[in-house]
Motif scaffolding. Sequence first.
Motif, PDB file in Angstrom:
ATOM      1  N   ALA A 150       0.919  -1.175  -0.082  1.00  0.00           N
ATOM      2  CA  ALA A 150      -0.044   0.158  -0.170  1.00  0.00           C
ATOM      3  C   ALA A 150       0.823   1.313   0.100  1.00  0.00           C
ATOM      4  CB  ALA A 150      -0.964   0.043   1.144  1.00  0.00           C
ATOM      5  N   ALA A 151       2.102   1.323   0.724  1.00  0.00           N
ATOM      6  CA  ALA A 151       3.050   2.225   0.791  1.00  0.00           C
ATOM      7  C   ALA A 151       3.594   2.711  -0.360  1.00  0.00           C
ATOM      8  CB  ALA A 151       3.825   2.213   1.934  1.00  0.00           C
ATOM      9  N   VAL A 152       4.089   1.491  -1.224  1.00  0.00           N
ATOM     10  CA  VAL A 152       4.480   1.843  -2.485  1.00  0.00           C
ATOM     11  C   VAL A 152       3.517   2.365  -3.574  1.00  0.00           C
ATOM     12  CG1 VAL A 152       5.990   0.673  -4.234  1.00  0.00           C
ATOM     13  CG2 VAL A 152       6.403   0.135  -2.030  1.00  0.00           C
ATOM     14  N   ARG A 153       2.301   1.752  -3.359  1.00  0.00           N
ATOM     15  CA  ARG A 153       1.224   2.154  -4.231  1.00  0.00           C
ATOM     16  C   ARG A 153       0.949   3.700  -4.319  1.00  0.00           C
ATOM     17  NH1 ARG A 153      -4.050  -1.726  -5.659  1.00  0.00           N
ATOM     18  NH2 ARG A 153      -4.453  -0.701  -7.870  1.00  0.00           N
ATOM     19  N   ALA A 154       1.139   4.001  -2.824  1.00  0.00           N
ATOM     20  CA  ALA A 154       0.641   5.376  -2.633  1.00  0.00           C
ATOM     21  C   ALA A 154       1.710   6.510  -2.850  1.00  0.00           C
ATOM     22  CB  ALA A 154       0.282   5.611  -1.262  1.00  0.00           C
ATOM     23  N   THR A 155       3.051   6.177  -2.634  1.00  0.00           N
ATOM     24  CA  THR A 155       4.210   7.277  -2.493  1.00  0.00           C
ATOM     25  C   THR A 155       5.118   6.815  -3.642  1.00  0.00           C
ATOM     26  OG1 THR A 155       5.277   6.356  -0.692  1.00  0.00           O
ATOM     27  CG2 THR A 155       3.326   8.012  -0.407  1.00  0.00           C
ATOM     28  N   GLY A 156       5.350   5.591  -4.177  1.00  0.00           N
ATOM     29  CA  GLY A 156       6.306   5.344  -5.202  1.00  0.00           C
ATOM     30  C   GLY A 156       7.635   5.234  -4.617  1.00  0.00           C
ATOM     31  N   ASP A 157       8.580   6.002  -5.286  1.00  0.00           N
ATOM     32  CA  ASP A 157      10.007   5.795  -5.104  1.00  0.00           C
ATOM     33  C   ASP A 157      10.212   6.129  -3.570  1.00  0.00           C
ATOM     34  OD1 ASP A 157      10.755   5.163  -7.572  1.00  0.00           O
ATOM     35  OD2 ASP A 157      11.228   7.162  -8.121  1.00  0.00           O
ATOM     36  N   GLY A 176      12.995  -7.551  -1.878  1.00  0.00           N
ATOM     37  CA  GLY A 176      11.851  -7.736  -0.933  1.00  0.00           C
ATOM     38  C   GLY A 176      10.182  -7.436  -1.485  1.00  0.00           C
ATOM     39  N   ALA A 177       9.354  -7.266  -0.503  1.00  0.00           N
ATOM     40  CA  ALA A 177       8.328  -6.991  -0.772  1.00  0.00           C
ATOM     41  C   ALA A 177       8.012  -5.635  -1.584  1.00  0.00           C
ATOM     42  CB  ALA A 177       7.129  -6.852   0.559  1.00  0.00           C
ATOM     43  N   HIS A 178       8.833  -4.674  -1.389  1.00  0.00           N
ATOM     44  CA  HIS A 178       8.798  -3.375  -1.680  1.00  0.00           C
ATOM     45  C   HIS A 178       9.283  -3.289  -3.170  1.00  0.00           C
ATOM     46  CE1 HIS A 178      12.410  -3.834   0.504  1.00  0.00           C
ATOM     47  NE2 HIS A 178      13.065  -2.917  -0.133  1.00  0.00           N
ATOM     48  N   ALA A 179       9.958  -4.491  -3.634  1.00  0.00           N
ATOM     49  CA  ALA A 179      10.534  -4.680  -5.151  1.00  0.00           C
ATOM     50  C   ALA A 179       9.397  -5.321  -6.084  1.00  0.00           C
ATOM     51  CB  ALA A 179      11.728  -5.621  -5.126  1.00  0.00           C
ATOM     52  N   ILE A 180       8.498  -6.137  -5.428  1.00  0.00           N
ATOM     53  CA  ILE A 180       7.470  -6.806  -6.037  1.00  0.00           C
ATOM     54  C   ILE A 180       6.564  -5.661  -6.103  1.00  0.00           C
ATOM     55  CG2 ILE A 180       5.723  -8.552  -5.928  1.00  0.00           C
ATOM     56  CD1 ILE A 180       8.664  -9.612  -6.248  1.00  0.00           C
ATOM     57  N   ALA A 181       6.309  -4.878  -5.217  1.00  0.00           N
ATOM     58  CA  ALA A 181       5.141  -3.608  -5.175  1.00  0.00           C
ATOM     59  C   ALA A 181       5.409  -2.783  -6.514  1.00  0.00           C
ATOM     60  CB  ALA A 181       5.108  -2.900  -3.859  1.00  0.00           C
ATOM     61  N   ALA A 182       6.990  -2.181  -6.404  1.00  0.00           N
ATOM     62  CA  ALA A 182       7.277  -1.295  -7.394  1.00  0.00           C
ATOM     63  C   ALA A 182       7.127  -1.934  -8.704  1.00  0.00           C
ATOM     64  CB  ALA A 182       8.775  -1.002  -7.252  1.00  0.00           C
ATOM     65  N   ALA A 183       7.473  -3.287  -8.853  1.00  0.00           N
ATOM     66  CA  ALA A 183       7.233  -3.802 -10.385  1.00  0.00           C
ATOM     67  C   ALA A 183       5.653  -3.721 -10.675  1.00  0.00           C
ATOM     68  CB  ALA A 183       7.812  -5.042 -10.302  1.00  0.00           C
TER      69      ALA A 183
END
Length: 427
Positions: free
Chosen positions: A35-42, A185-192
């Motif tokens: 949710a955090a990566v989806r909301a604020t990206g980089d 980690g999970a943030h890499a999967i979210a970014a992709a």
Amino acid sequence: MNVVSASDRQALARIFRRGWSPAADVVSKVAEILAAVRATGDAAVVECARRFDDPGFELAGLRVPVPARDRARDLVSADVAKAFALAKERVTRFHERQRQADLSYAAEDGSRYGLHRRPLGSIAAYVPGGVATLASAVLMGALPAKIAGVARVVVLTPPRSGGLHPALLFACSLCEVDELYAVGGAHAIAAAAYGTETIAPVEKIVGPGGVWTTEAKRQVFGICGIDALAGPSEVLVVADDGANSEYVAGELLAQAEHAGASRLAVLSESRPLLEAVAQLLDTLDVRTLERGQVIGDAIDRECLLVHAGSRDEVFDVIDRFAPAALCLQVRDASEYLPRIGRAGAIFVGDSTPLACGDYLAGINHVVPTAGTARFSSGLSLSDFVRSFSVLENSEERMAGDAQAIADLADLDGLPQHAQTARMRRGI
């Protein structure tokens, strides 16, 4: 180590467990990261990288240039470069043979059918980090995608202090990877999956990983595609009374080197063979080996030695386990193979350790775990291709089918479906 009976279902419950079931806190924390990566990206990616990987991580280090082929050659020794080149040749040969031609045919009434295959537009191949380099995982994820014709191939791998491993950079260059990102980690999967200001989203994410990565893949499925739940390593060694106990124990020790090893077992109708393996594991001070604490803990917690009272019990255990990797260290493997239907990959004979598949054989070492080999398969060329059906009815076909289509649509309570058939016949 103790030997347990194949009929003791309670003792074998750990290796028979089905499905992907991480701890509740992992599920919730992964959801928070996504949710955090989806909301604020980089910004979220950098914050997660600092928290989990490198406190000094900066956004400027997120995208890593893939070195040109002539520069990459100097990053590794001549022997390593030669080994990678051989691996690339064999992976290419094995996966090129998986190509399938488009299907097209005409029925007697002139109607035409087709099944067309096209490469995906973009994929991300995840390459785990940690203590091991695992540069070979680049070949398993990126190279089949290139062979399939995927236009944009991305590699994601956790950042390392001092930069990514030179062998990983070499492998990315060798496989002509389009984009490389130091993120794990999970943030890499979210970014992709969702995309950020730096990383454009992809159509599919493939590759192995730990609990956090695999759970993240599960949660983003539907936003993008995934290959399978390829989590922690697992292996079942089936051995008969002629098997080499040192080879059997060696496979267990090798698989226990992977962080988070989840299911390790030896299965045999020969109790003396199992007792010999147990003695080897008990007497060998694995903690004196490199990464010995990890290996020792995994063997102590995760490994089972299983005695089968009959050949039927052997196949029952294999079927219930559905292991990611199955080693057949038996004399008559040809009698076993026809009865095995649930395994990610099978390694036959004393001359075929799992390490062959990990590195040089050319088969793909990304295989389903957590018992999901019951219904999913290892990474293959088909993971990088989409297919779609094509139908062109002849007027004769439509006229003949209209009433039957209308009858079935009316049965379902869908009158407008029925009308689209009737109007083509003027009824």
